[in-house]
Enzyme design. Structure first.
Site, mmCIF file in Angstrom:
data_model
loop_
_atom_site.group_PDB
_atom_site.id
_atom_site.type_symbol
_atom_site.label_atom_id
_atom_site.label_comp_id
_atom_site.label_asym_id
_atom_site.label_seq_id
_atom_site.Cartn_x
_atom_site.Cartn_y
_atom_site.Cartn_z
ATOM 1 N N ASP A 43 52.001 -26.031 -78.509
ATOM 2 C CA ASP A 43 52.475 -27.410 -78.348
ATOM 3 C C ASP A 43 53.012 -27.834 -79.716
ATOM 4 O O ASP A 43 52.271 -27.863 -80.696
ATOM 5 C CB ASP A 43 51.274 -28.265 -77.918
ATOM 6 C CG ASP A 43 51.606 -29.728 -77.760
ATOM 7 O OD1 ASP A 43 52.704 -30.161 -78.182
ATOM 8 O OD2 ASP A 43 50.757 -30.454 -77.228
ATOM 9 N N ILE A 44 54.310 -28.114 -79.800
ATOM 10 C CA ILE A 44 54.910 -28.518 -81.079
ATOM 11 C C ILE A 44 54.512 -29.968 -81.379
ATOM 12 O O ILE A 44 54.754 -30.858 -80.541
ATOM 13 C CB ILE A 44 56.451 -28.388 -81.009
ATOM 14 C CG1 ILE A 44 56.868 -26.929 -80.767
ATOM 15 C CG2 ILE A 44 57.097 -28.943 -82.274
ATOM 16 C CD1 ILE A 44 56.508 -25.967 -81.862
ATOM 17 N N HIS A 125 73.316 -27.428 -84.888
ATOM 18 C CA HIS A 125 74.180 -27.797 -86.018
ATOM 19 C C HIS A 125 73.474 -28.824 -86.894
ATOM 20 O O HIS A 125 72.825 -29.747 -86.407
ATOM 21 C CB HIS A 125 75.571 -28.244 -85.559
ATOM 22 C CG HIS A 125 75.725 -29.624 -84.998
ATOM 23 N ND1 HIS A 125 75.902 -30.737 -85.787
ATOM 24 C CD2 HIS A 125 75.787 -30.066 -83.722
ATOM 25 C CE1 HIS A 125 76.076 -31.809 -85.017
ATOM 26 N NE2 HIS A 125 75.998 -31.436 -83.757
ATOM 27 N N ASP A 137 72.185 -36.749 -83.429
ATOM 28 C CA ASP A 137 73.271 -35.753 -83.457
ATOM 29 C C ASP A 137 73.515 -35.280 -84.891
ATOM 30 O O ASP A 137 74.323 -35.867 -85.593
ATOM 31 C CB ASP A 137 74.538 -36.370 -82.868
ATOM 32 C CG ASP A 137 75.718 -35.415 -82.853
ATOM 33 O OD1 ASP A 137 75.515 -34.205 -83.041
ATOM 34 O OD2 ASP A 137 76.859 -35.898 -82.668
ATOM 35 N N GLU A 171 79.976 -28.148 -87.356
ATOM 36 C CA GLU A 171 80.131 -28.221 -85.893
ATOM 37 C C GLU A 171 81.064 -29.361 -85.527
ATOM 38 O O GLU A 171 81.875 -29.252 -84.608
ATOM 39 C CB GLU A 171 78.774 -28.419 -85.206
ATOM 40 C CG GLU A 171 78.821 -28.328 -83.672
ATOM 41 C CD GLU A 171 79.125 -29.645 -82.956
ATOM 42 O OE1 GLU A 171 79.347 -29.616 -81.742
ATOM 43 O OE2 GLU A 171 79.156 -30.716 -83.619
ATOM 44 N N GLU A 172 80.927 -30.462 -86.272
ATOM 45 C CA GLU A 172 81.691 -31.665 -85.933
ATOM 46 C C GLU A 172 83.192 -31.503 -86.216
ATOM 47 O O GLU A 172 83.993 -32.336 -85.815
ATOM 48 C CB GLU A 172 81.130 -32.880 -86.681
ATOM 49 C CG GLU A 172 79.664 -33.209 -86.339
ATOM 50 C CD GLU A 172 79.466 -33.725 -84.919
ATOM 51 O OE1 GLU A 172 80.441 -33.769 -84.147
ATOM 52 O OE2 GLU A 172 78.314 -34.086 -84.589
ATOM 53 N N HIS A 287 77.847 -40.665 -82.760
ATOM 54 C CA HIS A 287 78.886 -40.631 -83.798
ATOM 55 C C HIS A 287 79.088 -41.988 -84.489
ATOM 56 O O HIS A 287 80.187 -42.278 -84.972
ATOM 57 C CB HIS A 287 80.216 -40.102 -83.223
ATOM 58 C CG HIS A 287 80.179 -38.632 -82.986
ATOM 59 N ND1 HIS A 287 81.277 -37.895 -82.601
ATOM 60 C CD2 HIS A 287 79.154 -37.736 -83.096
ATOM 61 C CE1 HIS A 287 80.929 -36.608 -82.487
ATOM 62 N NE2 HIS A 287 79.651 -36.493 -82.768
ATOM 63 N N ASP A 302 59.808 -34.817 -77.998
ATOM 64 C CA ASP A 302 58.586 -34.019 -77.851
ATOM 65 C C ASP A 302 58.740 -32.988 -76.734
ATOM 66 O O ASP A 302 58.467 -31.796 -76.922
ATOM 67 C CB ASP A 302 57.409 -34.956 -77.574
ATOM 68 C CG ASP A 302 56.061 -34.273 -77.650
ATOM 69 O OD1 ASP A 302 55.983 -33.143 -78.170
ATOM 70 O OD2 ASP A 302 55.074 -34.871 -77.180
ATOM 71 N N ASP A 306 58.923 -28.922 -77.288
ATOM 72 C CA ASP A 306 57.940 -28.039 -76.642
ATOM 73 C C ASP A 306 58.641 -27.016 -75.740
ATOM 74 O O ASP A 306 58.239 -25.847 -75.694
ATOM 75 C CB ASP A 306 56.937 -28.871 -75.828
ATOM 76 C CG ASP A 306 55.999 -29.690 -76.711
ATOM 77 O OD1 ASP A 306 55.873 -29.390 -77.910
ATOM 78 O OD2 ASP A 306 55.395 -30.653 -76.187
HETATM 79 N N1 TRP Z 1 78.391 -31.283 -79.662
HETATM 80 C C1 TRP Z 1 78.703 -32.685 -79.528
HETATM 81 C C2 TRP Z 1 78.603 -33.283 -80.906
HETATM 82 O O1 TRP Z 1 77.876 -32.784 -81.723
HETATM 83 C C3 TRP Z 1 77.765 -33.410 -78.599
HETATM 84 C C4 TRP Z 1 77.914 -32.972 -77.192
HETATM 85 C C5 TRP Z 1 78.730 -33.497 -76.291
HETATM 86 C C6 TRP Z 1 77.215 -31.913 -76.575
HETATM 87 N N2 TRP Z 1 78.600 -32.831 -75.115
HETATM 88 C C7 TRP Z 1 77.688 -31.863 -75.240
HETATM 89 C C8 TRP Z 1 76.256 -31.023 -76.989
HETATM 90 C C9 TRP Z 1 77.189 -30.922 -74.354
HETATM 91 C C10 TRP Z 1 75.759 -30.084 -76.082
HETATM 92 C C11 TRP Z 1 76.234 -30.037 -74.785
HETATM 93 O O2 TRP Z 1 79.267 -34.248 -81.166
HETATM 94 ZN ZN ZN Z 2 78.336 -34.849 -82.916
HETATM 95 CA CA CA Z 3 54.564 -31.501 -78.376
#
Ligand code: TRP
Ligand code: ZN
Ligand code: CA
Length: 317
Positions: A43-44, A125, A137, A171-172, A287, A302, A306
């Protein structure tokens, strides 16, 4: 909890292991490492995940309010995660790349041991957008993957397969870091990855419980966990391929993951089964500058942390 197919064998094994510990271990000593197939996922502690989020928030605040690619807050975030992993016994590598004229970094952490011909990876990310601290995010995924990795170390877990954790840069800007990693893997090393699990936005303040429907075995593992909790899930459809699993999937690696929703609106049916507010975005601060530590639902964080640990343990045993 609903038992998976292997449930009876697992319960028997856990009882046997507990008996061994009761008779063979010194009170207060750390548990002996268990054989991979017999180990139960931990359990985290969500408080630990939230402590990492508080640190990422402080890093953003001290670095112009964000943790974006090419900014000081990104590298400080990476250094924070790397220090925790190094202290826990991981072998860490920083992979450097350039995007939009700025240096970016991935962090890859290997847990020593296991069959390196069968690698289970979990990643997230670590960069935010420039507008804010990026705590949901994607501090949420980054902190949960970190805490699962630290739980592996605390448990002395020695799975049959090899474990690798990753934190992606940029990633962004279009999944730049994860694509760079996949493109720079040899064909042989790519073939050694039996699965990649992605965690991007898993603590949304008005949460949904979405499971990627890519590799069926990975999908089933996550669904089994939520079934055990009595929490319904839906297939993730908010922009399929919009995160770091996409480069892996495109390279033929089995992928899966969890997601609690971004700027789509929660429907009345979804609010009826998950609670929260219908007609409102899963994450109204997506964002935006309000994506702070206040922008997290602790229960979603949570449960997803987990589930992440359960999948890492189950798929690597
Ligand atoms: N990856 C997107 C971001 O970081 C967020 C996102 C939108 C997303 N749709 C998704 C992540 C579906 C996982 C699955 O801005
Ligand atoms: Zn994002
Ligand atoms: Ca937990």
């Amino acid at each position: 909890m609903k038992l998976p197919v292997s449930g009876r064998a697992t319960v028997t094994a856990v009882v046997a292991a507990a008996t061994l510990f009761a008779t063979g271990s010194i009170a207060g000593a750390a548990p002996a490492p268990e054989a991979g197939a017999l180990a139960a996922a931990p359990d985290i502690p969500v408080a630990n995940v939230k402590a990492h989020l508080a640190q990422l928030q402080s890093i953003a605040t001290a670095n112009g309010g964000n943790r974006a690619h090419g900014r000081t807050g990104y590298k400080a975030s990476l250094d924070y995660v790397k220090a925790k992993l190094d202290a826990a016994g991981y072998t860490t590598v920083i992979q450097q790349f350039t995007s939009s004229g700025r240096t970016g970094y991935n962090l890859v952490a290997d847990w020593p041991g296991g069959d390196t011909g069968r690698v289970v990876m979990a990643g997230s990310h670590l960069d935010s957008v420039t507008a804010g601290a990026g705590i949901n995010d994607n501090g949420s995924g980054s902190a949960a993957v970190l805490e699962a990795a630290l739980a592996v170390s605390r448990a002395g877990y020695q799975p049959a397969k090899h474990l690798r954790f990753a934190w992606w840069g940029a990633e962004e800007l279009g999944m730049v870091g994860s694509r760079y990693y996949v493109n720079n893997l040899s064909a042989a090393n790519r073939a050694r990855i039996s699965g990649y699990l992605n965690f991007d936005m898993i603590g949304s303040p008005n949460p949904g419980y979405f499971v990627y429907d890519d590799d069926p075995a990975i999908e089933k593992t996550f669904k089994d966990y939520f079934t055990g909790l009595g929490v319904p899930t839906e297939i993730e459809t908010e922009g399929d391929g919009r995160s770091d699993h996409a480069p892996f999937k495109n390279a033929g690696v089995p992928v899966g993951g969890l997601f609690s929703g971004a700027d789509y609106l929660k429907t009345a049916a979804q609010a009826a089964k998950w609670g929260g507010t219908a007609g409102r975005a899963f994450d109204r601060c997506y964002h935006s500058s309000c994506d702070t530590t206040a922008n997290i639902d602790d229960t979603a964080l949570d449960r997803n942390a987990d589930a992440l640990a359960y999948a890492v343990w189950t798929l690597s045993s």
